[in-house]
Design a protein around this motif. Structure first.
Motif, PDB file in Angstrom:
ATOM      1  N   ARG A 143      -8.135  12.177  -4.261  1.00  0.00           N
ATOM      2  CA  ARG A 143      -7.429  11.627  -5.424  1.00  0.00           C
ATOM      3  C   ARG A 143      -6.240  10.800  -4.931  1.00  0.00           C
ATOM      4  O   ARG A 143      -5.314  11.338  -4.306  1.00  0.00           O
ATOM      5  N   LEU A 144      -6.277   9.517  -5.203  1.00  0.00           N
ATOM      6  CA  LEU A 144      -5.287   8.592  -4.646  1.00  0.00           C
ATOM      7  C   LEU A 144      -3.847   9.009  -4.947  1.00  0.00           C
ATOM      8  O   LEU A 144      -3.001   9.048  -4.045  1.00  0.00           O
ATOM      9  N   ASP A 145      -3.578   9.354  -6.219  1.00  0.00           N
ATOM     10  CA  ASP A 145      -2.188   9.676  -6.576  1.00  0.00           C
ATOM     11  C   ASP A 145      -1.692  10.900  -5.819  1.00  0.00           C
ATOM     12  O   ASP A 145      -0.574  10.926  -5.302  1.00  0.00           O
ATOM     13  N   LYS A 146      -2.524  11.916  -5.691  1.00  0.00           N
ATOM     14  CA  LYS A 146      -2.123  13.134  -4.982  1.00  0.00           C
ATOM     15  C   LYS A 146      -1.927  12.858  -3.492  1.00  0.00           C
ATOM     16  O   LYS A 146      -1.007  13.378  -2.859  1.00  0.00           O
ATOM     17  N   LEU A 147      -2.807  12.052  -2.942  1.00  0.00           N
ATOM     18  CA  LEU A 147      -2.712  11.732  -1.516  1.00  0.00           C
ATOM     19  C   LEU A 147      -1.430  10.949  -1.230  1.00  0.00           C
ATOM     20  O   LEU A 147      -0.682  11.268  -0.296  1.00  0.00           O
ATOM     21  N   GLU A 148      -1.174   9.957  -2.060  1.00  0.00           N
ATOM     22  CA  GLU A 148       0.033   9.156  -1.861  1.00  0.00           C
ATOM     23  C   GLU A 148       1.298  10.002  -2.000  1.00  0.00           C
ATOM     24  O   GLU A 148       2.244   9.851  -1.226  1.00  0.00           O
ATOM     25  N   ALA A 149       1.272  10.911  -2.965  1.00  0.00           N
ATOM     26  CA  ALA A 149       2.454  11.761  -3.178  1.00  0.00           C
ATOM     27  C   ALA A 149       2.702  12.637  -1.944  1.00  0.00           C
ATOM     28  O   ALA A 149       3.830  12.774  -1.471  1.00  0.00           O
ATOM     29  N   ARG A 150       1.613  13.192  -1.405  1.00  0.00           N
ATOM     30  CA  ARG A 150       1.754  14.056  -0.228  1.00  0.00           C
ATOM     31  C   ARG A 150       2.236  13.243   0.987  1.00  0.00           C
ATOM     32  O   ARG A 150       3.037  13.712   1.801  1.00  0.00           O
ATOM     33  N   MET A 151       1.746  12.019   1.108  1.00  0.00           N
ATOM     34  CA  MET A 151       2.165  11.176   2.235  1.00  0.00           C
ATOM     35  C   MET A 151       3.656  10.854   2.145  1.00  0.00           C
ATOM     36  O   MET A 151       4.355  10.854   3.149  1.00  0.00           O
ATOM     37  N   ARG A 152       4.106  10.620   0.907  1.00  0.00           N
ATOM     38  CA  ARG A 152       5.540  10.354   0.739  1.00  0.00           C
ATOM     39  C   ARG A 152       6.354  11.575   1.165  1.00  0.00           C
ATOM     40  O   ARG A 152       7.303  11.460   1.932  1.00  0.00           O
ATOM     41  N   GLU A 153       5.914  12.751   0.695  1.00  0.00           N
ATOM     42  CA  GLU A 153       6.630  13.983   1.051  1.00  0.00           C
ATOM     43  C   GLU A 153       6.694  14.191   2.558  1.00  0.00           C
ATOM     44  O   GLU A 153       7.661  14.709   3.087  1.00  0.00           O
ATOM     45  N   MET A 154       5.624  13.805   3.231  1.00  0.00           N
ATOM     46  CA  MET A 154       5.550  14.077   4.677  1.00  0.00           C
ATOM     47  C   MET A 154       5.973  12.872   5.522  1.00  0.00           C
ATOM     48  O   MET A 154       5.806  12.885   6.737  1.00  0.00           O
ATOM     49  N   HIS A 155       6.499  11.841   4.869  1.00  0.00           N
ATOM     50  CA  HIS A 155       6.968  10.625   5.559  1.00  0.00           C
ATOM     51  C   HIS A 155       5.877   9.987   6.406  1.00  0.00           C
ATOM     52  O   HIS A 155       6.098   9.576   7.538  1.00  0.00           O
ATOM     53  N   ILE A 156       4.657   9.935   5.841  1.00  0.00           N
ATOM     54  CA  ILE A 156       3.564   9.218   6.507  1.00  0.00           C
ATOM     55  C   ILE A 156       3.574   7.810   5.917  1.00  0.00           C
ATOM     56  O   ILE A 156       3.466   7.652   4.696  1.00  0.00           O
ATOM     57  N   PRO A 157       3.721   6.781   6.741  1.00  0.00           N
ATOM     58  CA  PRO A 157       3.843   5.418   6.201  1.00  0.00           C
ATOM     59  C   PRO A 157       2.538   4.915   5.568  1.00  0.00           C
ATOM     60  O   PRO A 157       1.552   4.676   6.261  1.00  0.00           O
ATOM     61  N   LEU A 169      -1.488   2.719   6.591  1.00  0.00           N
ATOM     62  CA  LEU A 169      -2.796   3.330   6.336  1.00  0.00           C
ATOM     63  C   LEU A 169      -3.463   2.729   5.098  1.00  0.00           C
ATOM     64  O   LEU A 169      -4.274   3.377   4.439  1.00  0.00           O
ATOM     65  N   TRP A 170      -3.121   1.447   4.810  1.00  0.00           N
ATOM     66  CA  TRP A 170      -3.678   0.798   3.620  1.00  0.00           C
ATOM     67  C   TRP A 170      -5.202   0.851   3.620  1.00  0.00           C
ATOM     68  O   TRP A 170      -5.839   1.075   2.604  1.00  0.00           O
ATOM     69  N   TRP A 171      -5.796   0.712   4.782  1.00  0.00           N
ATOM     70  CA  TRP A 171      -7.267   0.695   4.886  1.00  0.00           C
ATOM     71  C   TRP A 171      -7.861   2.068   4.582  1.00  0.00           C
ATOM     72  O   TRP A 171      -8.929   2.186   4.003  1.00  0.00           O
ATOM     73  N   TYR A 172      -7.137   3.117   4.967  1.00  0.00           N
ATOM     74  CA  TYR A 172      -7.580   4.489   4.685  1.00  0.00           C
ATOM     75  C   TYR A 172      -7.517   4.749   3.184  1.00  0.00           C
ATOM     76  O   TYR A 172      -8.456   5.277   2.584  1.00  0.00           O
ATOM     77  N   LEU A 173      -6.417   4.312   2.580  1.00  0.00           N
ATOM     78  CA  LEU A 173      -6.229   4.542   1.150  1.00  0.00           C
ATOM     79  C   LEU A 173      -7.239   3.751   0.314  1.00  0.00           C
ATOM     80  O   LEU A 173      -7.580   4.152  -0.794  1.00  0.00           O
ATOM     81  N   ASP A 174      -7.747   2.655   0.862  1.00  0.00           N
ATOM     82  CA  ASP A 174      -8.744   1.871   0.128  1.00  0.00           C
ATOM     83  C   ASP A 174      -9.991   2.692  -0.215  1.00  0.00           C
ATOM     84  O   ASP A 174     -10.636   2.461  -1.240  1.00  0.00           O
ATOM     85  N   THR A 175     -10.341   3.670   0.652  1.00  0.00           N
ATOM     86  CA  THR A 175     -11.527   4.492   0.330  1.00  0.00           C
ATOM     87  C   THR A 175     -11.291   5.272  -0.962  1.00  0.00           C
ATOM     88  O   THR A 175     -12.235   5.600  -1.678  1.00  0.00           O
ATOM     89  N   ARG A 176     -10.039   5.560  -1.260  1.00  0.00           N
ATOM     90  CA  ARG A 176      -9.714   6.290  -2.492  1.00  0.00           C
ATOM     91  C   ARG A 176      -9.597   5.330  -3.676  1.00  0.00           C
ATOM     92  O   ARG A 176      -9.599   5.757  -4.832  1.00  0.00           O
ATOM     93  N   ARG A 177      -9.470   4.067  -3.377  1.00  0.00           N
ATOM     94  CA  ARG A 177      -9.338   3.070  -4.446  1.00  0.00           C
ATOM     95  C   ARG A 177     -10.693   2.579  -4.926  1.00  0.00           C
ATOM     96  O   ARG A 177     -10.874   2.228  -6.081  1.00  0.00           O
ATOM     97  N   PHE A 178     -11.650   2.532  -3.978  1.00  0.00           N
ATOM     98  CA  PHE A 178     -12.933   1.919  -4.314  1.00  0.00           C
ATOM     99  C   PHE A 178     -14.062   2.933  -4.136  1.00  0.00           C
ATOM    100  O   PHE A 178     -14.617   3.085  -3.058  1.00  0.00           O
TER     101      PHE A 178
END
Ligand code: 4AD
Ligand code: MG
Length: 479
Positions: free
Chosen positions: A412-426, A430-439
């Protein structure tokens, strides 16, 4: 044509009936100026070659020294001696390469594993390492067979990468920048724009993130390649360079993932039992001999092959992290303060002493721990409904500890992004990784098996440095 030899393993499988054979190999021993024990690496069993008295020049016989390489043609006859079914009566002996007996470091006697590590370039010529590395090969083959038969696509993920898949910062840097006169920005930081790739890069710690890109196209993929970790752990189960198998599957949840991992481990163990019986028997005997020096309570309860068969015939114990902490907290071991790290309570990371207690003392079989606190696991793991745990799983094996680490992934993109923010993962990197959650995101899962730890488990070798050809560990990169 030079090579019309038969391998010693294949020759020994024949019946001796006066047939002619040509063999090539290295001398293990030469007794009574007459009996050559020849080994060619196809098996630990040597071929006894008989150099009939008076048949060969003294000059030639003198050159038959330990580890000299020979080409021998002769006739195969039933052996008169004990301990082997056939002899090769030599008709011609050709020295391919001399070996100076005075200087050869590997004398035909028992050496310690520590000493053999110092001459790792020659240790394959011992029975122990012959057996270990033939089994290592077999396991690698079985791994490919297992996944190929299931229709997984073998994917080669990059070795040089700009991302830290595990977010643990244990990476070896890859750069062509000079050490002196390193180009700097105005703020004093290294200017990676001038580096080979125009950015900061490192050796991969895991192929998982790229593996997920494959899984969300092919459905099921696996990687099998080298991975690198600059963790300064000088233990019997850590390497700076190790091989990892990482399957990644679309349309799998955590339970599917655990089922596959268990089936996979059993399959490759069975493959070794079916195909490497002699080598396993040799190592089982070796281990039993070694354990004779230990006090009764330190010895294994089962022999090596018995242990492997036990693993095949029993299902792995599955329990949650929360259940495990309860068991550990209530254990006599903890109450008597025998853990170096006492069990402080829910949330703490498990040390290998805790893992081994669960596997070796409590359950006495492999264990799959699952649903760990999110704080002690990587950013990509799927968050559970409780808001506290993630859908992670680790497989713990007797004598080894953690052998597999895996999880269902956060799709789930929103949950993944939220966790990455919490853990300071830029996220930008990882835009290409997140694309799998977008498409077309899908539930998916995967795991990583540490290949050397698996080889340790099957061969019973206690130190990981003895199951990889040329180990890379802190302060050591010889060969
Ligand atoms: O638990 P780890 O760090 O998990 C991952 O890397 C995930 N990306 C895997 C995945 O889900 N695709 O490492 C996986 C396994 C461990 O369980 C262990 O067996 C082995 O890799 N391992 C090591 N083996 C030898 N030396 C080291 N330094 C190791 N670090 C991990
Ligand atoms: Mg792990």
């Amino acid at each position: 044509m030079f090579n019309k030899r038969i391998k010693i393993k294949d020759l020994l499988a024949q019946e001796p009936r006066g047939q002619e054979a040509t063999v090539m190999g290295w001398v293990r021993t030469f007794r009574n100026n007459q009996f050559i024990a020849l080994n060619d690496g196809s098996t630990n069993n040597n071929l006894q070659v008989v150099a009939g008295l008076g048949k060969f020049d003294e000059e030639l016989l003198k050159r038959i020294t330990t580890s000299a390489s020979l080409r021998i043609t002769g006739t195969v006859v039933p052996s008169l001696g004990k301990g082997q079914k056939m002899d090769l009566n030599a008709e011609s002996i050709e020295i391919l390469g001399d070996s100076d007996a005075e200087k050869y470091p590997l004398q035909p006697k028992k050496h310690s594993l520590e000493f053999l590590r110092e001459i790792a370039h020659l240790r394959f010529r011992t029975n122990t390492f012959g057996a270990v590395f033939r089994i290592r090969h077999s396991l690698a083959f079985a791994i490919h067979k297992f996944f190929n038969d299931k229709g997984f696509v073998y994917m080669h993920t990059p070795i040089i990468t700009a991302s830290d898949a595990e977010g643990a910062g244990e990476m070896f840097r890859v750069t062509t920048l000079p050490f002196d006169r390193t180009p700097r920005n105005e703020d004093g930081n290294v200017n990676f724009k001038e580096d080979f790739f125009g950015r900061s890069t490192n050796l991969t710690v895991s192929g998982q993130l790229e593996g997920e890109l494959g899984a969300t196209a092919f459905g099921e993929i696996y990687t099998f390649g080298p991975t690198f970790r600059a963790e300064n752990s000088n233990t019997a189960r850590h390497l700076a360079e190790f091989w990892m198998i990482e399957p990644e599957m679309a349309f799998y949840d955590l339970e599917d993932n655990m089922n596959l991992a268990e089936e996979f481990i059993k399959y490759i163990i069975k493959y070794a039992i079916d195909n490497n019986k002699e080598d396993l028997e040799f190592l089982a005997q070796r281990l039993a001999d070694e354990e004779k020096q230990l006090s009764q309570d330190k010895r294994s309860e089962m022999g090596l092959i018995e242990k492997l068969e036990f693993v095949l015939n029993n299902s792995f114990e599955r329990l949650t992290y929360t259940e495990a902490i309860e068991i550990l907290k209530e254990s006599n071991h903890n109450k008597k303060k025998k853990f170096q790290y006492p069990i402080t309570g829910w949330g703490m990371d498990l040390q290998s002493e805790h893992e081994r207690y669960l596997v070796e003392k409590h359950f006495k079989k492999p264990v799959i721990l699952n649903n760990y606190p999110k704080e002690i696991k990587a950013f990509y793991m799927r968050q559970n409904e409780d808001g506290k745990t993630v859908a992670a799983m680790d497989i713990l094996a007797p004598g080894i500890g953690e052998i597999v680490g895996g999880s269902q992934r956060e799709e789930r993109l929103d949950k993944l992004e939220a966790r990455m923010r919490e853990m300071h993962i830029p996220a930008e990197e990882l835009w290409w990784y997140l694309d799998t959650r977008r498409f077309g995101t899908v539930p998916h899962a995967g795991f990583g098996l540490g290949f050397e730890r698996m080889v340790q488990f099957v061969t019973g070798m206690t130190n990981i440095r003895d199951v990889i050809a040329f180990p890379r560990t802190p302060k050591s990169a010889e060969f």
